[in-house]
Design a protein around this motif. Structure first.
Motif, PDB file in Angstrom:
ATOM      1  N   TRP A  18       5.752  -0.003 -18.086  1.00  0.00           N
ATOM      2  CA  TRP A  18       4.958   0.367 -16.900  1.00  0.00           C
ATOM      3  C   TRP A  18       4.195  -0.849 -16.410  1.00  0.00           C
ATOM      4  CZ3 TRP A  18      -0.203   0.225 -15.566  1.00  0.00           C
ATOM      5  CH2 TRP A  18      -0.598   0.972 -14.453  1.00  0.00           C
ATOM      6  N   PRO A  63       9.303   3.486 -15.107  1.00  0.00           N
ATOM      7  CA  PRO A  63       8.886   4.574 -14.224  1.00  0.00           C
ATOM      8  C   PRO A  63       7.851   4.179 -13.182  1.00  0.00           C
ATOM      9  CG  PRO A  63       7.686   4.712 -16.279  1.00  0.00           C
ATOM     10  CD  PRO A  63       8.651   3.556 -16.423  1.00  0.00           C
ATOM     11  N   GLN A  64       7.918   4.854 -12.057  1.00  0.00           N
ATOM     12  CA  GLN A  64       6.833   4.827 -11.084  1.00  0.00           C
ATOM     13  C   GLN A  64       5.783   5.843 -11.541  1.00  0.00           C
ATOM     14  OE1 GLN A  64       8.301   4.791  -6.825  1.00  0.00           O
ATOM     15  NE2 GLN A  64      10.137   5.551  -7.851  1.00  0.00           N
ATOM     16  N   SER A  65       4.533   5.619 -11.164  1.00  0.00           N
ATOM     17  CA  SER A  65       3.517   6.660 -11.373  1.00  0.00           C
ATOM     18  C   SER A  65       2.829   6.874 -10.036  1.00  0.00           C
ATOM     19  CB  SER A  65       2.557   6.280 -12.508  1.00  0.00           C
ATOM     20  OG  SER A  65       1.974   5.014 -12.305  1.00  0.00           O
ATOM     21  N   ASP A  66       1.553   6.607  -9.935  1.00  0.00           N
ATOM     22  CA  ASP A  66       0.862   6.809  -8.660  1.00  0.00           C
ATOM     23  C   ASP A  66       0.463   5.478  -8.032  1.00  0.00           C
ATOM     24  OD1 ASP A  66       0.989   9.580  -9.108  1.00  0.00           O
ATOM     25  OD2 ASP A  66      -0.884   9.553 -10.238  1.00  0.00           O
ATOM     26  N   GLU A  68       1.644   3.983  -5.656  1.00  0.00           N
ATOM     27  CA  GLU A  68       1.734   3.986  -4.200  1.00  0.00           C
ATOM     28  C   GLU A  68       0.393   4.224  -3.526  1.00  0.00           C
ATOM     29  OE1 GLU A  68       2.913   8.529  -3.063  1.00  0.00           O
ATOM     30  OE2 GLU A  68       4.516   7.253  -3.787  1.00  0.00           O
ATOM     31  N   HIS A  81       7.336  -0.272  -1.621  1.00  0.00           N
ATOM     32  CA  HIS A  81       7.881   1.053  -1.949  1.00  0.00           C
ATOM     33  C   HIS A  81       9.381   0.971  -2.224  1.00  0.00           C
ATOM     34  CE1 HIS A  81       8.470   5.361  -1.938  1.00  0.00           C
ATOM     35  NE2 HIS A  81       9.359   5.242  -0.976  1.00  0.00           N
ATOM     36  N   LEU A  85      11.049   1.554  -5.916  1.00  0.00           N
ATOM     37  CA  LEU A  85      12.041   2.625  -5.989  1.00  0.00           C
ATOM     38  C   LEU A  85      13.361   2.097  -6.541  1.00  0.00           C
ATOM     39  CD1 LEU A  85      12.729   5.609  -5.298  1.00  0.00           C
ATOM     40  CD2 LEU A  85      13.424   4.812  -3.040  1.00  0.00           C
ATOM     41  N   SER A  88      13.079   1.112 -10.362  1.00  0.00           N
ATOM     42  CA  SER A  88      12.905   2.270 -11.251  1.00  0.00           C
ATOM     43  C   SER A  88      14.106   3.209 -11.248  1.00  0.00           C
ATOM     44  CB  SER A  88      11.664   3.062 -10.831  1.00  0.00           C
ATOM     45  OG  SER A  88      11.859   3.669  -9.555  1.00  0.00           O
ATOM     46  N   ASN A  92      10.295   8.898 -12.005  1.00  0.00           N
ATOM     47  CA  ASN A  92       8.872   9.077 -11.725  1.00  0.00           C
ATOM     48  C   ASN A  92       8.155   9.789 -12.850  1.00  0.00           C
ATOM     49  OD1 ASN A  92       7.800   8.381  -8.857  1.00  0.00           O
ATOM     50  ND2 ASN A  92       9.863   9.191  -8.505  1.00  0.00           N
ATOM     51  N   HIS A  95       2.268  13.363 -11.372  1.00  0.00           N
ATOM     52  CA  HIS A  95       0.996  12.910 -10.829  1.00  0.00           C
ATOM     53  C   HIS A  95      -0.051  12.965 -11.936  1.00  0.00           C
ATOM     54  CE1 HIS A  95      -2.773  12.964  -8.509  1.00  0.00           C
ATOM     55  NE2 HIS A  95      -2.080  12.338  -7.573  1.00  0.00           N
ATOM     56  N   GLY A 145      14.457   8.983  -3.559  1.00  0.00           N
ATOM     57  CA  GLY A 145      13.005   8.991  -3.703  1.00  0.00           C
ATOM     58  C   GLY A 145      12.336   9.379  -2.398  1.00  0.00           C
TER      59      GLY A 145
END
Length: 336
Positions: A18, A63-66, A68, A81, A85, A88, A92, A95, A145
């Protein structure tokens, strides 16, 4: 009742990496050829190369988390973004509020049962098995995504709320620092922070309803959800009294996300350095990333803070900053 339940937090079966938002943004800047220090360019280029090789090969989860929420509607928003995307493959995490809520429900159930151990599965952090999700993503010819929320009204409200949090944290830090409050003292205060905040919001909501006004439902929706769960699992005492006792207990405060949040928050609020704009969000994101990921890259201030409090060792996570990322490169090279 057991005072200190053991908490076991499971990680995905594949190594999981991460990145803090600041690192993600710099990855995009390097890709666009923007000027950064040469050593940063070299390290970020190597990091991208490894991720681009290992993730599509099914050897690494990225992974993406928050993140953004920290770059949306700002410079390079679409590019960042798209970059995140693609790297990854659309994997995701949930949240952060959903992760907190899931863990709280596990803690409540253990509290009522007087359990000795609480096991936090990977499903507390991901919508499904991330290993299976990655395998499915590898079979597709496109990355799927959603776009970040860019509604001006929502973004304005979020920015105003973030600014207010920053101001309050800095006011508290100055107050605590002048009074020479220690980290240990503040950590004890943090343990009932969520419970006290919930009780205050419920009290204000009740006053609004009693005055014939439409109460602020969003401020108490968490309490209403937890109250329903508390009732369903037979929690005692009933209602707010019982929930307040639970949220002040070790059954809640030993859970990974609340515990890490309390530790990082207490460290920041008793430090001699001013609270920076990204600090509150860093606390939230790191509190969900550290327990479930094998490797975490963040800024040096947060990295030092995490290691100083032993958070990395407690959850079996290797935490790096860009200045000492060579150790991570060694780990990733072995996966090739």
């Amino acid at each position: 009742m057991c005072d200190k339940p053991k908490v076991v937090c499971e990680k995905p079966k594949l190594p999981t990496l991460w990145l803090d938002t600041s690192v993600v943004i710099k990855l995009t800047k390097v890709e666009r050829g923007e000027k950064l220090q040469q050593v940063e360019v070299e390290r970020l280029t190597r990091l991208r190369t490894l991720v681009q090789e290992l993730v599509p090969a099914g050897k690494l989860i990225f992974p993406q988390s928050d993140q953004e929420e920290e770059y949306v509607a700002k410079r390079l928003d679409p590019e960042i973004h798209r970059d995140l995307l693609g790297l990854s493959l659309g994997i995701n995490m949930k949240h952060r509020q959903g992760i907190f809520d899931w863990q709280a429900q596990l803690g409540m159930d253990a509290y009522v049962k007087n359990a000795d151990t609480i096991t936090i599965g990977v499903d507390a952090f991901f919508h499904g098995d991330p290993v299976e999700e990655l395998e499915q993503a590898r079979q597709r010819n496109m990355v799927i995504g959603g776009h970040p929320i860019r509604l001006p009204e929502i973004l304005a409200q979020r920015d105003a709320a973030n600014l207010r949090v920053l101001e309050v944290w800095e006011q508290l830090r100055q107050e605590f620092f002048s009074k020479k409050r220690t980290y240990e003292e503040q950590l004890q205060e943090e343990k009932c922070g969520y419970a006290d905040s919930m009780a205050y919001r419920v009290e204000e909501w009740d006053k609004q309803i009693a005055a014939g006004k439409f109460g602020d439902f969003w401020s108490v929706q968490g309490y209403l959800m937890f109250r329903a769960i508390w009732r369903e699992i037979g929690g005692k005492p009933d209602g707010l009294e019982g929930l307040h006792k639970y949220f002040c207990s070790d059954y809640h405060n030993n859970l990974p996300t609340p515990k890490i949040g309390n530790q990082l928050g207490a460290d920041l609020l008793t430090g001699n350095a001013a609270i920076q704009s990204g600090d509150p969000m860093d606390v939230s994101l790191l509190s969900v990333a550290i327990p479930v990921c094998h490797y975490v890259v963040t800024d040096k201030r947060q990295c030092d803070r995490i290691k100083r409090r032993g958070i990395d060792k407690e959850w079996g996570t290797e935490v790096y900053s860009m200045s000492d990322i060579d150790g991570l490169f060694e780990r990733l090279e072995k996966l090739r």
